[in-house]
Scaffold this motif. Structure first.
Motif, PDB file in Angstrom:
ATOM      1  N   GLU A 174       0.818  -1.201   0.000  1.00  0.00           N
ATOM      2  CA  GLU A 174       0.000   0.000   0.000  1.00  0.00           C
ATOM      3  C   GLU A 174       0.859   1.261   0.000  1.00  0.00           C
ATOM      4  O   GLU A 174       1.990   1.255   0.490  1.00  0.00           O
ATOM      5  CB  GLU A 174      -0.907   0.046   1.239  1.00  0.00           C
ATOM      6  N   SER A 175       0.287   2.332  -0.535  1.00  0.00           N
ATOM      7  CA  SER A 175       0.932   3.641  -0.497  1.00  0.00           C
ATOM      8  C   SER A 175      -0.142   4.720  -0.572  1.00  0.00           C
ATOM      9  O   SER A 175      -1.307   4.416  -0.854  1.00  0.00           O
ATOM     10  CB  SER A 175       1.920   3.801  -1.662  1.00  0.00           C
ATOM     11  N   GLY A 206      -0.884   7.015   1.953  1.00  0.00           N
ATOM     12  CA  GLY A 206      -1.368   7.547   3.214  1.00  0.00           C
ATOM     13  C   GLY A 206      -0.645   8.831   3.587  1.00  0.00           C
ATOM     14  O   GLY A 206       0.320   9.240   2.944  1.00  0.00           O
ATOM     15  N   LEU A 258      -5.441   6.226  -1.862  1.00  0.00           N
ATOM     16  CA  LEU A 258      -4.570   5.113  -1.521  1.00  0.00           C
ATOM     17  C   LEU A 258      -4.415   4.196  -2.728  1.00  0.00           C
ATOM     18  O   LEU A 258      -5.348   4.013  -3.504  1.00  0.00           O
ATOM     19  CB  LEU A 258      -5.140   4.316  -0.356  1.00  0.00           C
ATOM     20  N   CYS A 261      -2.736   0.264  -3.915  1.00  0.00           N
ATOM     21  CA  CYS A 261      -2.241  -1.039  -3.469  1.00  0.00           C
ATOM     22  C   CYS A 261      -1.734  -1.763  -4.705  1.00  0.00           C
ATOM     23  O   CYS A 261      -2.525  -2.138  -5.578  1.00  0.00           O
ATOM     24  CB  CYS A 261      -3.347  -1.817  -2.791  1.00  0.00           C
ATOM     25  N   TRP A 285     -10.394  -3.131   0.923  1.00  0.00           N
ATOM     26  CA  TRP A 285      -9.705  -2.273   1.876  1.00  0.00           C
ATOM     27  C   TRP A 285     -10.352  -2.439   3.246  1.00  0.00           C
ATOM     28  O   TRP A 285     -11.585  -2.490   3.357  1.00  0.00           O
ATOM     29  CB  TRP A 285      -9.781  -0.812   1.458  1.00  0.00           C
ATOM     30  N   ARG A 326      -9.635  -1.094   7.551  1.00  0.00           N
ATOM     31  CA  ARG A 326      -8.914  -0.118   8.361  1.00  0.00           C
ATOM     32  C   ARG A 326      -8.985  -0.483   9.829  1.00  0.00           C
ATOM     33  O   ARG A 326      -9.933  -1.138  10.275  1.00  0.00           O
ATOM     34  CB  ARG A 326      -9.451   1.295   8.129  1.00  0.00           C
ATOM     35  N   HIS A 381      -5.126   2.937  10.319  1.00  0.00           N
ATOM     36  CA  HIS A 381      -4.179   2.251   9.440  1.00  0.00           C
ATOM     37  C   HIS A 381      -5.017   1.500   8.411  1.00  0.00           C
ATOM     38  O   HIS A 381      -5.901   0.726   8.790  1.00  0.00           O
ATOM     39  CB  HIS A 381      -3.314   1.296  10.251  1.00  0.00           C
ATOM     40  N   TYR A 404      -5.507  -1.095   5.285  1.00  0.00           N
ATOM     41  CA  TYR A 404      -4.922  -2.313   4.748  1.00  0.00           C
ATOM     42  C   TYR A 404      -5.609  -2.717   3.454  1.00  0.00           C
ATOM     43  O   TYR A 404      -6.838  -2.666   3.357  1.00  0.00           O
ATOM     44  CB  TYR A 404      -5.067  -3.463   5.742  1.00  0.00           C
ATOM     45  N   GLN A 449       0.840  -4.596   4.326  1.00  0.00           N
ATOM     46  CA  GLN A 449       1.324  -4.094   5.617  1.00  0.00           C
ATOM     47  C   GLN A 449       0.579  -2.845   6.074  1.00  0.00           C
ATOM     48  O   GLN A 449       0.649  -2.481   7.245  1.00  0.00           O
ATOM     49  CB  GLN A 449       2.818  -3.792   5.526  1.00  0.00           C
ATOM     50  N   THR A 451      -1.049   1.319   5.347  1.00  0.00           N
ATOM     51  CA  THR A 451      -0.566   2.690   5.257  1.00  0.00           C
ATOM     52  C   THR A 451      -1.400   3.553   6.199  1.00  0.00           C
ATOM     53  O   THR A 451      -2.610   3.357   6.318  1.00  0.00           O
ATOM     54  CB  THR A 451      -0.627   3.203   3.809  1.00  0.00           C
ATOM     55  N   GLN A 452      -0.746   4.478   6.877  1.00  0.00           N
ATOM     56  CA  GLN A 452      -1.425   5.279   7.893  1.00  0.00           C
ATOM     57  C   GLN A 452      -2.102   6.490   7.260  1.00  0.00           C
ATOM     58  O   GLN A 452      -1.498   7.219   6.477  1.00  0.00           O
ATOM     59  CB  GLN A 452      -0.429   5.742   8.961  1.00  0.00           C
TER      60      GLN A 452
END
Length: 122
Positions: free
Chosen positions: A6-7, A9, A20, A22, A36, A38, A93, A95, A114, A116-117
């Motif tokens: 993921e990216s 955040g 976001l 993935c 997704w 969270r 977070h 996912y 993993q 992303t926040q």
């Protein structure tokens, strides 16, 4: 086996937007339904949205309906979550998850990233 990364955040003010992404690698992405989830601090991980293998079907948690949009690009092996009108309670977070079954992906998916926040300030 499929690997998910993921990216996208970050920190955003209430009312703002984030997208976001993935990225999936490994076995054929187009064979997996995607979702997704969270998890907020001190709370359980919960479902946010899912999408079928070709993108024809989607579903959303009531808390995000009308604000979040899930989409996928099978040519890029990527699933997205466009988040608009963000609220402080969206802080969590996030996912990405994958499963061969569209029924299963929103309940108990086989594969997880993993995360992303996302932090939304008031």
């Amino acid at each position: 086996q499929v690997q998910l990364v993921e990216s996208g955040g970050g920190l955003v003010q209430a009312g703002g937007s984030l997208r976001l992404s993935c990225a999936a690698s490994g076995r054929a992405f187009s064979g997996y339904a995607m979702a997704w989830f969270r998890q907020a601090p001190g709370k359980e991980r919960v479902f946010v949205a899912d999408i079928s293998v070709r993108g024809a079907s989607t579903s959303y948690a009531d808390s995000v309906k009308g604000r979040f949009t899930i989409s996928r690009d099978n040519a890029k092996n990527t699933v997205y979550l466009q988040m608009n009108s963000l609220k402080p309670e969206d802080t969590a977070h996030y996912y990405c998850a994958a499963d061969p079954s569209y029924v299963g992906v929103g309940v108990n998916p086989n594969y997880w990233g993993q995360g992303t926040q996302v932090t939304v300030s008031s």
